[in-house]
Design an enzyme around this catalytic site. Structure first.
Site, mmCIF file in Angstrom:
data_model
loop_
_atom_site.group_PDB
_atom_site.id
_atom_site.type_symbol
_atom_site.label_atom_id
_atom_site.label_comp_id
_atom_site.label_asym_id
_atom_site.label_seq_id
_atom_site.Cartn_x
_atom_site.Cartn_y
_atom_site.Cartn_z
ATOM 1 N N SER A 1 44.081 45.891 36.478
ATOM 2 C CA SER A 1 44.285 44.380 36.521
ATOM 3 C C SER A 1 45.598 44.074 37.120
ATOM 4 C CB SER A 1 44.055 43.966 35.093
ATOM 5 O OG SER A 1 45.456 44.199 34.511
ATOM 6 N N LYS A 2 45.576 42.819 37.179
ATOM 7 C CA LYS A 2 46.961 42.503 37.838
ATOM 8 C C LYS A 2 48.428 43.071 37.277
ATOM 9 C CE LYS A 2 46.444 38.492 40.601
ATOM 10 N NZ LYS A 2 45.082 38.139 40.636
ATOM 11 N N ARG A 3 48.063 43.174 35.859
ATOM 12 C CA ARG A 3 49.070 43.962 35.224
ATOM 13 C C ARG A 3 49.759 45.069 35.540
ATOM 14 N NH1 ARG A 3 47.557 43.576 29.548
ATOM 15 N NH2 ARG A 3 45.998 42.355 30.279
#
Ligand code: GLU
Length: 479
Positions: free
Chosen positions: A253-255
């Site tokens: 994910s973006k994280r």
């Protein structure tokens, strides 16, 4: 019988930059098309007017083209096919396979809350499936709008033979009740068509033979197969590719930092290494084939029999290794061409082509991502800051004397940086006359020229600085 030509597609929504997962899906589609001599098509699913943006569409096109995933026919815009989607919805209504549901948002929320209280999974309870004409008239007279719902019988079984996952069976009862195919609208109209319906109509219109996409679409596939059957259309084959996971085994994910192809590009990954690496995200090479391969080799070897069901963990070390290998194989001209725009951003100018080539040859072997070359090139464009190790080196006994002696030799025999025998002689003479070991002089010279005792080949570094006319200024600066 004429063999069926494979037609596959990527169907991205332009609501964000080209995600690595979408790019990997594109890659598997492209590989399968190239492997089978088929066609790879592109459909932009731009029906979400609020979230679809031109810049994201551009980013998707750029990313695909950067990766070399060229498509074979003009891209289709889903927003231009809406009339055909509406026709299909009308057909389902005419066949009695779809109906208008007048339930309000409040009623639906109440229904879901009740299901929650009872510990049941949320689903539409098909409450308006069999409304009588008089009930419809009442709702209409109340001014209610209606969605169109497609009937999914709870006791139906939806089956397909997935090219990755084998025999799949979904129970109709697991699909959340009758499915909305058109958004809310006054009940004499058909509202905006929704994803599953649009995909079926478009895939059919585009003659898609194989739908290859991420496993997050499994439930959609079951719904879509039900729609193909209802519309009397023959369904394509399906392949669901594994998700890309981060190191901890969760969906990337973006994280996790970078998630879009343009991010990887900006970090200095090469399209070749990205292509190679993404192919390995879920596909394993046949026995005897190296993990580093070209596009042609990959398309020859690719097949769904070697696509794994389990999630594919993102492995930075492998990507870095592939990228470094790729860069190390480039001729210096190519590396220089790739570096030029990065240098330009820094306002660093290359005195001439030979100089640039020499720099590229010097740095190439130690670069993993193109951005590394920026850090490593800095001392050739900007006066270096003396680092701790450089400072210590220059404090060594005899260091400054040796550099002074070298400077006086240079005064007598200036070096243009071209003839590589000259500096060797100068170093010999200077170290002898200063009474120090040549090694000490060389280390000290490196500290004087580059600010640190670490770094690439000294003579070539010196040659670059000499050609740019900055070696002696740096040398004198330390005396
Ligand atoms: N627009 C959908 C997505 O980006 C397409 C999925 C599909 O391939 O059908 O997830």
């Amino acid at each position: 019988m004429k063999a069926l030509t494979v037609r596959v597609r990527l169907a991205p929504s332009p609501t964000g930059n080209l995600h690595i997962g979408t790019a990997r899906t594109a890659l598997f589609n492209w590989l399968y098309a190239r492997h089978t001599g088929g066609k790879f098509l592109l459909r932009i699913e731009d029906t979400d007017k609020e979230r679809s943006k031109e810049e994201f569409k551009e980013n998707i096109f750029d990313g695909l083209s950067w990766l070399g995933l060229n498509f074979d026919e003009s891209p289709i815009l889903q927003s231009e096919q809406i009339h055909t989607h509406r026709q299909a919805i009308q057909k389902l209504l005419d066949l009695g396979l779809a109906y208008r549901c007048f339930a309000t948002d409040n009623e639906l929320e109440e229904m879901r809350n009740k299901q929650k209280e009872e510990g049941k999974a949320p689903r539409y309870d098909n409450r308006h499936r069999n409304l009588s004409d008089s009930q419809k008239t009442v709702f209409e007279s109340e001014g209610r709008t209606a969605v169109v719902r497609f009937r999914i019988d709870d006791d139906s079984l939806i089956k397909w033979n997935d090219m990755v996952r084998g025999q799949m069976i979904w129970k109709g009862s697991d699909l959340g009740g009758d499915m909305v195919v058109a958004r809310r609208a006054p009940s004499h109209l058909i509202g905006d068509p929704l994803y599953n319906l649009a995909v079926v109509v478009d895939d059919h219109a585009m003659g898609i033979t194989h739908v290859i996409r991420g496993e997050d679409h499994l439930a959609n596939t079951a719904k879509q197969i039900a729609l193909y059957k209802a519309l009397g259309l023959s369904e394509p084959k399906f392949a669901h590719t594994p998700l890309i996971l981060n190191i901890e085994g969760r969906k990337l994910s973006k994280r996790d930092g970078v998630t879009s192809v343009s991010d990887f590009k900006a970090m200095g990954y090469t399209p070749e290494a990205m292509f190679n690496y993404m192919a390995l995200l879920g596909w394993s090479v046949p026995e005897g084939m190296e993990e580093r391969f070209t596009k042609v080799e990959a398309s020859k070897a690719f097949g769904f029999d070697r696509v794994n069901k389990a999630g594919a963990k993102f492995d930075w070390d492998k990507l870095n290794w592939l990228n470094a290998q790729e860069i190390h194989d480039w001729p210096a001209e190519r590396l220089l061409d790739e570096l030029k725009p990065l240098f330009k951003k820094k306002h660093w100018s290359i005195p001439n082509k030979d100089w640039g080539i020499l720099l590229a040859e010097l740095l190439g072997p130690s670069i993993t991502v193109l951005q590394d070359a920026i850090d490593q090139s800095r001392p050739f464009f900007e006066d270096p800051i003396l680092k701790e190790d450089g400072k210590k080196q220059l404090q060594q006994e005899g260091a400054i004397e040796a550099l002074k002696s070298l400077e006086s030799q240079l005064e007598l025999n200036p070096w243009d940086g071209i003839n590589i025998d000259t500096p060797k002689e100068l170093l010999n003479i200077a170290s002898k006359s200063a009474g120090v070991k040549k090694g000490l002089l060389m280390k000290s010279l490196r500290a004087a020229l580059l600010g640190t005792i670490q770094g690439p080949d000294l003579l070539i570094s010196w040659s670059l600085l000499a050609r740019a006319g900055s070696d002696r200024t740096r040398l004198r600066g330390c005396l």
